[in-house]
Design an enzyme around this catalytic site. Structure first.
Site, PDB file in Angstrom:
ATOM      1  N   ARG A 209      48.150  43.313  37.722  1.00 40.31           N
ATOM      2  CA  ARG A 209      46.794  43.495  37.176  1.00 40.31           C
ATOM      3  C   ARG A 209      46.573  42.579  35.971  1.00 40.31           C
ATOM      4  O   ARG A 209      45.467  42.062  35.771  1.00 40.31           O
ATOM      5  CB  ARG A 209      46.576  44.966  36.773  1.00 40.31           C
ATOM      6  CG  ARG A 209      46.666  45.985  37.917  1.00 40.31           C
ATOM      7  CD  ARG A 209      45.468  46.043  38.813  1.00 40.31           C
ATOM      8  NE  ARG A 209      44.207  46.136  38.137  1.00 40.31           N
ATOM      9  CZ  ARG A 209      43.055  46.411  38.777  1.00 40.31           C
ATOM     10  NH1 ARG A 209      43.030  46.657  40.090  1.00 40.31           N
ATOM     11  NH2 ARG A 209      41.932  46.442  38.123  1.00 40.31           N
TER      12      ARG A 209
ATOM     13  N   LYS B  66      41.416  37.380  48.398  1.00 43.58           N
ATOM     14  CA  LYS B  66      40.170  37.712  49.088  1.00 43.58           C
ATOM     15  C   LYS B  66      39.603  36.478  49.813  1.00 43.58           C
ATOM     16  O   LYS B  66      40.072  35.351  49.590  1.00 43.58           O
ATOM     17  CB  LYS B  66      39.172  38.267  48.055  1.00 43.58           C
ATOM     18  CG  LYS B  66      39.621  39.594  47.422  1.00 43.58           C
ATOM     19  CD  LYS B  66      38.567  40.138  46.457  1.00 43.58           C
ATOM     20  CE  LYS B  66      39.000  41.483  45.888  1.00 43.58           C
ATOM     21  NZ  LYS B  66      37.935  42.081  45.033  1.00 43.58           N
TER      22      LYS B  66
ATOM     23  N   HIS C  93      42.729  41.081  44.872  1.00 41.80           N
ATOM     24  CA  HIS C  93      42.801  42.538  44.732  1.00 41.80           C
ATOM     25  C   HIS C  93      44.221  42.897  44.324  1.00 41.80           C
ATOM     26  O   HIS C  93      45.177  42.254  44.759  1.00 41.80           O
ATOM     27  CB  HIS C  93      42.496  43.229  46.071  1.00 41.80           C
ATOM     28  CG  HIS C  93      42.880  44.689  46.065  1.00 41.80           C
ATOM     29  ND1 HIS C  93      42.045  45.670  45.579  1.00 41.80           N
ATOM     30  CD2 HIS C  93      44.042  45.310  46.413  1.00 41.80           C
ATOM     31  CE1 HIS C  93      42.678  46.846  45.653  1.00 41.80           C
ATOM     32  NE2 HIS C  93      43.887  46.650  46.160  1.00 41.80           N
TER      33      HIS C  93
ATOM     34  N   TYR D  97      38.403  50.254  51.203  1.00 43.87           N
ATOM     35  CA  TYR D  97      37.685  50.489  49.946  1.00 43.87           C
ATOM     36  C   TYR D  97      36.957  51.840  49.946  1.00 43.87           C
ATOM     37  O   TYR D  97      35.980  52.004  49.214  1.00 43.87           O
ATOM     38  CB  TYR D  97      36.695  49.353  49.688  1.00 43.87           C
ATOM     39  CG  TYR D  97      37.305  48.158  48.963  1.00 43.87           C
ATOM     40  CD1 TYR D  97      37.887  48.303  47.690  1.00 43.87           C
ATOM     41  CD2 TYR D  97      37.279  46.883  49.515  1.00 43.87           C
ATOM     42  CE1 TYR D  97      38.424  47.226  47.006  1.00 43.87           C
ATOM     43  CE2 TYR D  97      37.817  45.790  48.833  1.00 43.87           C
ATOM     44  CZ  TYR D  97      38.389  45.975  47.578  1.00 43.87           C
ATOM     45  OH  TYR D  97      38.912  44.893  46.887  1.00 43.87           O
TER      46      TYR D  97
ATOM     47  N   THR E  29      38.147  43.046  36.311  1.00 47.61           N
ATOM     48  CA  THR E  29      37.292  42.973  37.506  1.00 47.61           C
ATOM     49  C   THR E  29      36.157  41.965  37.305  1.00 47.61           C
ATOM     50  O   THR E  29      35.884  41.146  38.188  1.00 47.61           O
ATOM     51  CB  THR E  29      36.688  44.364  37.789  1.00 47.61           C
ATOM     52  OG1 THR E  29      37.743  45.323  37.810  1.00 47.61           O
ATOM     53  CG2 THR E  29      35.933  44.377  39.099  1.00 47.61           C
TER      54      THR E  29
ATOM     55  N   GLU F 189      47.978  51.635  49.971  1.00 48.20           N
ATOM     56  CA  GLU F 189      47.464  50.312  50.330  1.00 48.20           C
ATOM     57  C   GLU F 189      48.526  49.467  51.045  1.00 48.20           C
ATOM     58  O   GLU F 189      48.195  48.712  51.960  1.00 48.20           O
ATOM     59  CB  GLU F 189      46.957  49.598  49.072  1.00 48.20           C
ATOM     60  CG  GLU F 189      45.703  50.266  48.510  1.00 48.20           C
ATOM     61  CD  GLU F 189      45.184  49.598  47.248  1.00 48.20           C
ATOM     62  OE1 GLU F 189      44.136  50.051  46.757  1.00 48.20           O
ATOM     63  OE2 GLU F 189      45.813  48.630  46.760  1.00 48.20           O
TER      64      GLU F 189
ATOM     65  N   ASN G  98      35.932  37.809  43.499  1.00 49.41           N
ATOM     66  CA  ASN G  98      36.780  37.621  42.311  1.00 49.41           C
ATOM     67  C   ASN G  98      38.234  37.356  42.690  1.00 49.41           C
ATOM     68  O   ASN G  98      39.154  37.745  42.003  1.00 49.41           O
ATOM     69  CB  ASN G  98      36.631  38.810  41.348  1.00 49.41           C
ATOM     70  CG  ASN G  98      36.977  40.133  41.999  1.00 49.41           C
ATOM     71  OD1 ASN G  98      37.383  40.185  43.164  1.00 49.41           O
ATOM     72  ND2 ASN G  98      36.845  41.218  41.258  1.00 49.41           N
TER      73      ASN G  98
ATOM     74  N   ARG H   8      41.289  35.618  37.551  1.00 50.73           N
ATOM     75  CA  ARG H   8      39.833  35.796  37.639  1.00 50.73           C
ATOM     76  C   ARG H   8      39.106  34.967  36.582  1.00 50.73           C
ATOM     77  O   ARG H   8      38.049  34.380  36.865  1.00 50.73           O
ATOM     78  CB  ARG H   8      39.495  37.275  37.544  1.00 50.73           C
ATOM     79  CG  ARG H   8      39.811  38.011  38.864  1.00 50.73           C
ATOM     80  CD  ARG H   8      39.854  39.506  38.691  1.00 50.73           C
ATOM     81  NE  ARG H   8      39.826  40.218  39.978  1.00 50.73           N
ATOM     82  CZ  ARG H   8      39.971  41.531  40.085  1.00 50.73           C
ATOM     83  NH1 ARG H   8      40.170  42.275  39.013  1.00 50.73           N
ATOM     84  NH2 ARG H   8      39.935  42.109  41.277  1.00 50.73           N
TER      85      ARG H   8
ATOM     86  N   PHE I 270      27.602  48.860  45.285  1.00 49.90           N
ATOM     87  CA  PHE I 270      28.120  47.581  45.771  1.00 49.90           C
ATOM     88  C   PHE I 270      28.969  47.717  47.039  1.00 49.90           C
ATOM     89  O   PHE I 270      29.497  46.724  47.543  1.00 49.90           O
ATOM     90  CB  PHE I 270      28.918  46.864  44.669  1.00 49.90           C
ATOM     91  CG  PHE I 270      30.105  47.632  44.105  1.00 49.90           C
ATOM     92  CD1 PHE I 270      31.310  47.700  44.793  1.00 49.90           C
ATOM     93  CD2 PHE I 270      30.013  48.281  42.883  1.00 49.90           C
ATOM     94  CE1 PHE I 270      32.404  48.394  44.273  1.00 49.90           C
ATOM     95  CE2 PHE I 270      31.099  48.980  42.348  1.00 49.90           C
ATOM     96  CZ  PHE I 270      32.302  49.036  43.055  1.00 49.90           C
TER      97      PHE I 270
HETATM   98  N1  UDP Z   1      32.882  45.066  42.606  1.00 45.78           N
HETATM   99  C1  UDP Z   1      31.570  44.612  42.680  1.00 45.78           C
HETATM  100  N2  UDP Z   1      30.690  45.017  41.713  1.00 45.78           N
HETATM  101  C2  UDP Z   1      31.035  45.842  40.698  1.00 45.78           C
HETATM  102  C3  UDP Z   1      32.362  46.308  40.628  1.00 45.78           C
HETATM  103  C4  UDP Z   1      33.258  45.908  41.602  1.00 45.78           C
HETATM  104  O1  UDP Z   1      31.219  43.870  43.589  1.00 45.78           O
HETATM  105  O2  UDP Z   1      30.189  46.161  39.845  1.00 45.78           O
HETATM  106  C5  UDP Z   1      33.839  44.642  43.636  1.00 45.78           C
HETATM  107  C6  UDP Z   1      34.849  43.598  43.140  1.00 45.78           C
HETATM  108  O3  UDP Z   1      35.146  42.724  44.226  1.00 45.78           O
HETATM  109  C7  UDP Z   1      36.047  44.460  42.798  1.00 45.78           C
HETATM  110  C8  UDP Z   1      35.989  45.509  43.918  1.00 45.78           C
HETATM  111  O4  UDP Z   1      34.594  45.762  44.068  1.00 45.78           O
HETATM  112  O5  UDP Z   1      37.235  43.709  42.782  1.00 45.78           O
HETATM  113  C9  UDP Z   1      36.706  46.804  43.645  1.00 45.78           C
HETATM  114  O6  UDP Z   1      36.267  47.313  42.398  1.00 45.78           O
HETATM  115  P1  UDP Z   1      37.315  47.901  41.360  1.00 45.78           P
HETATM  116  O7  UDP Z   1      36.527  48.603  40.291  1.00 45.78           O
HETATM  117  O8  UDP Z   1      38.347  48.694  42.065  1.00 45.78           O
HETATM  118  O9  UDP Z   1      37.932  46.573  40.703  1.00 45.78           O
HETATM  119  P2  UDP Z   1      39.400  45.920  40.827  1.00 45.78           P
HETATM  120  O10 UDP Z   1      40.392  47.041  40.977  1.00 45.78           O
HETATM  121  O11 UDP Z   1      39.375  44.986  42.004  1.00 45.78           O
HETATM  122  O12 UDP Z   1      39.569  45.176  39.528  1.00 45.78           O
HETATM  123 MG    MG Z   2      40.399  48.634  42.257  1.00 41.22          MG
END
Ligand code: UDP
Ligand code: MG
Length: 139
Positions: free
Chosen positions: A87, A11, A117, A51, A93, A128, A114, A104, A59
């Site tokens: 992952r 990111k 992705h 997204y 996350t 994707e 974070n 992370r 958010f």
């Molecule tokens: N995110 C955020 N606030 C939240 C949850 C997610 O800003 O409370 C952002 C964060 O950058 C995250 C992205 O949204 O990586 C996508 O969320 P997801 O739940 O898909 O998490 P990921 O798959 O990236 O772990």
């Molecule tokens: Mg995700």
């Protein structure tokens, strides 16, 4: 376990903080192969498309603003169980809940910014990957 491909993004915070080599080094040391890679900057509307699954979340506007704020690195990673293994390397996350030694946990200090992705399932990985790469851009 099956041979899988997954989409990884470094990111804007990961790129601007100089963590490209660090993140890619972790993938290489974990045995994930890089099948495609490029540096690009998303527009806000492209970030909103990418997204779209989160469009109803509080958010969403902030996230898509952040994701279009600077260059990112997009990669296709390939390996046995690559989706789950990526992952695992990423961590949860929320960096405060991410396991020690994950990307992370080691580098993120914000739930939005974070660093990385990673696709979360075979169907989203396919969608994707197709969002970022055409067949001429893959080895
Ligand atoms: N995110 C955020 N606030 C939240 C949850 C997610 O800003 O409370 C952002 C964060 O950058 C995250 C992205 O949204 O990586 C996508 O969320 P997801 O739940 O898909 O998490 P990921 O798959 O990236 O772990
Ligand atoms: Mg995700």
């Amino acid at each position: 376990m099956a041979m899988e491909q997954t989409l990884s993004l470094i990111k804007p915070d990961g790129v601007s903080r100089g963590l490209i080599g660090e993140v890619i080094g972790r993938f290489e040391r974990a045995g994930l192969g890089i099948k495609a890679m490029k540096l690009l900057q998303l527009t806000k509307s492209q970030a909103q498309m990418f997204y779209a699954v989160h469009r109803d979340k509080g958010f969403f506007d902030s996230l898509t603003g952040f994701m279009s704020s600077g260059p990112i690195v997009a990669m296709i990673l390939e390996g046995e169980d690559a989706i789950a293994r990526n992952r695992e390397l990423m961590g949860a996350t929320d960096y405060r809940k991410a396991a020690p030694g994950t990307i992370r946990a080691d580098f993120a200090r914000d739930i939005e910014a974070n660093i990385v992705h990673g696709s979360d399932a075979p169907d989203t990985a396919q969608t994707e990957i197709a969002f970022f790469f055409n067949s001429l851009e893959k080895v």
